[in-house]
Design a protein around this motif. Structure first.
Motif, PDB file in Angstrom:
ATOM      1  N   ASP A   9       0.835  -1.212   0.000  1.00 29.83           N
ATOM      2  CA  ASP A   9       0.000   0.000   0.000  1.00 29.83           C
ATOM      3  C   ASP A   9       0.864   1.253   0.000  1.00 29.83           C
ATOM      4  O   ASP A   9       0.571   2.232  -0.695  1.00 29.83           O
ATOM      5  N   THR A  10       1.903   1.246   0.779  1.00 29.21           N
ATOM      6  CA  THR A  10       2.806   2.396   0.852  1.00 29.21           C
ATOM      7  C   THR A  10       3.479   2.638  -0.491  1.00 29.21           C
ATOM      8  O   THR A  10       3.592   3.777  -0.960  1.00 29.21           O
ATOM      9  N   VAL A  11       3.937   1.591  -1.137  1.00 27.41           N
ATOM     10  CA  VAL A  11       4.587   1.721  -2.446  1.00 27.41           C
ATOM     11  C   VAL A  11       3.586   2.270  -3.469  1.00 27.41           C
ATOM     12  O   VAL A  11       3.908   3.176  -4.246  1.00 27.41           O
ATOM     13  N   TYR A  12       2.363   1.751  -3.476  1.00 29.10           N
ATOM     14  CA  TYR A  12       1.346   2.264  -4.392  1.00 29.10           C
ATOM     15  C   TYR A  12       1.032   3.738  -4.120  1.00 29.10           C
ATOM     16  O   TYR A  12       0.881   4.534  -5.044  1.00 29.10           O
ATOM     17  N   LEU A  14       3.046   5.933  -2.773  1.00 27.62           N
ATOM     18  CA  LEU A  14       4.197   6.718  -3.230  1.00 27.62           C
ATOM     19  C   LEU A  14       4.191   6.867  -4.746  1.00 27.62           C
ATOM     20  O   LEU A  14       4.496   7.942  -5.273  1.00 27.62           O
ATOM     21  N   LEU A  15       3.835   5.794  -5.444  1.00 30.97           N
ATOM     22  CA  LEU A  15       3.763   5.879  -6.905  1.00 30.97           C
ATOM     23  C   LEU A  15       2.683   6.867  -7.353  1.00 30.97           C
ATOM     24  O   LEU A  15       2.886   7.627  -8.300  1.00 30.97           O
ATOM     25  N   GLU A  16       1.544   6.863  -6.673  1.00 31.47           N
ATOM     26  CA  GLU A  16       0.494   7.821  -7.002  1.00 31.47           C
ATOM     27  C   GLU A  16       0.983   9.251  -6.804  1.00 31.47           C
ATOM     28  O   GLU A  16       0.743  10.130  -7.636  1.00 31.47           O
ATOM     29  N   TYR A  17       1.682   9.494  -5.683  1.00 29.07           N
ATOM     30  CA  TYR A  17       2.220  10.825  -5.429  1.00 29.07           C
ATOM     31  C   TYR A  17       3.255  11.208  -6.475  1.00 29.07           C
ATOM     32  O   TYR A  17       3.291  12.352  -6.943  1.00 29.07           O
ATOM     33  N   LEU A  18       4.108  10.285  -6.866  1.00 29.45           N
ATOM     34  CA  LEU A  18       5.113  10.570  -7.887  1.00 29.45           C
ATOM     35  C   LEU A  18       4.452  10.885  -9.228  1.00 29.45           C
ATOM     36  O   LEU A  18       4.877  11.797  -9.935  1.00 29.45           O
ATOM     37  N   ILE A  19       3.411  10.148  -9.577  1.00 29.13           N
ATOM     38  CA  ILE A  19       2.711  10.415 -10.835  1.00 29.13           C
ATOM     39  C   ILE A  19       2.040  11.779 -10.788  1.00 29.13           C
ATOM     40  O   ILE A  19       2.109  12.556 -11.746  1.00 29.13           O
ATOM     41  N   MET A  20       1.406  12.113  -9.653  1.00 29.65           N
ATOM     42  CA  MET A  20       0.789  13.442  -9.523  1.00 29.65           C
ATOM     43  C   MET A  20       1.844  14.539  -9.624  1.00 29.65           C
ATOM     44  O   MET A  20       1.645  15.550 -10.295  1.00 29.65           O
ATOM     45  N   LEU A  21       2.975  14.347  -8.985  1.00 26.71           N
ATOM     46  CA  LEU A  21       4.062  15.320  -9.025  1.00 26.71           C
ATOM     47  C   LEU A  21       4.592  15.479 -10.438  1.00 26.71           C
ATOM     48  O   LEU A  21       4.864  16.595 -10.891  1.00 26.71           O
ATOM     49  N   LEU A  22       4.706  14.374 -11.152  1.00 26.84           N
ATOM     50  CA  LEU A  22       5.173  14.415 -12.540  1.00 26.84           C
ATOM     51  C   LEU A  22       4.188  15.174 -13.431  1.00 26.84           C
ATOM     52  O   LEU A  22       4.589  15.999 -14.249  1.00 26.84           O
ATOM     53  N   VAL A  23       2.894  14.937 -13.260  1.00 28.65           N
ATOM     54  CA  VAL A  23       1.879  15.646 -14.050  1.00 28.65           C
ATOM     55  C   VAL A  23       1.926  17.143 -13.761  1.00 28.65           C
ATOM     56  O   VAL A  23       1.876  17.976 -14.678  1.00 28.65           O
ATOM     57  N   VAL A  24       2.038  17.514 -12.494  1.00 29.55           N
ATOM     58  CA  VAL A  24       2.119  18.927 -12.135  1.00 29.55           C
ATOM     59  C   VAL A  24       3.383  19.556 -12.716  1.00 29.55           C
ATOM     60  O   VAL A  24       3.352  20.666 -13.257  1.00 29.55           O
ATOM     61  N   ALA A  25       4.514  18.856 -12.634  1.00 29.02           N
ATOM     62  CA  ALA A  25       5.774  19.383 -13.176  1.00 29.02           C
ATOM     63  C   ALA A  25       5.660  19.589 -14.679  1.00 29.02           C
ATOM     64  O   ALA A  25       6.095  20.621 -15.213  1.00 29.02           O
ATOM     65  N   ILE A  26       5.054  18.651 -15.382  1.00 29.09           N
ATOM     66  CA  ILE A  26       4.889  18.793 -16.832  1.00 29.09           C
ATOM     67  C   ILE A  26       3.972  19.976 -17.151  1.00 29.09           C
ATOM     68  O   ILE A  26       4.250  20.762 -18.064  1.00 29.09           O
TER      69      ILE A  26
END
Length: 142
Positions: A9-12, A14-26
């Motif tokens: 659950d923690t890994v998932y 973290l992946l969701e947060y990383l994907i959100m961060l990537l979308v915001v950065a783009i």
């Protein structure tokens, strides 16, 4: 088993947060890229019909001169602001609008022929009405 589920659950998460961060950065990169293109564009103050506008302004000046008699701005000091990154056409249009030059093409030609375009300094200048193109060029390039 609880630990493994918690870890997954923690890994998932973290992946969701990383994907959100990537979308915001783009999104931020795209917005900055478009704003940079918008603000760095060399857009003249007057469109391609500037000659027609100049003619209309000149006719209006002549009409006002006829109405007011011999009233002239000759010798009056005008405060002119040259903005940063302004094109030569923009600068000549500003000077024309203030009545400091009568022909933008002659001013632009003088500046090009004397290789003064890169010497123009953005600032606020006090220019006397009636100064020659050479005098105005000297003022805005000092």
């Amino acid at each position: 088993m609880k630990f493994v589920n918690w870890f997954i659950d923690t890994v998932y998460d973290l992946l969701e947060y990383l994907i959100m961060l990537l979308v915001v950065a783009i999104a931020v990169i795209i917005i900055l890229w478009r704003l940079d293109g918008l603000f760095n564009a060399d857009i003249p103050l007057l469109s391609s019909s500037s000659k027609a506008i100049e003619s209309t302004i000149q006719t209006t000046r002549e009409s006002l001169s006829d109405i007011l008699g011999s009233t002239s701005l000759e010798g009056e000091v005008i405060e002119v602001k040259i903005p940063e990154n302004a094109s030569l056409e923009s600068i000549s249009n500003i000077l024309f609008q203030y009545g400091l030059i009568q022909d933008t093409a002659k001013f632009e030609e003088y500046m090009k022929n004397n290789d003064l375009i890169s010497s123009i300094k953005p600032a606020t200048y006090e220019i006397t009405v009636g100064n020659s193109i050479e005098e105005i060029a000297k003022i805005i390039t000092q």
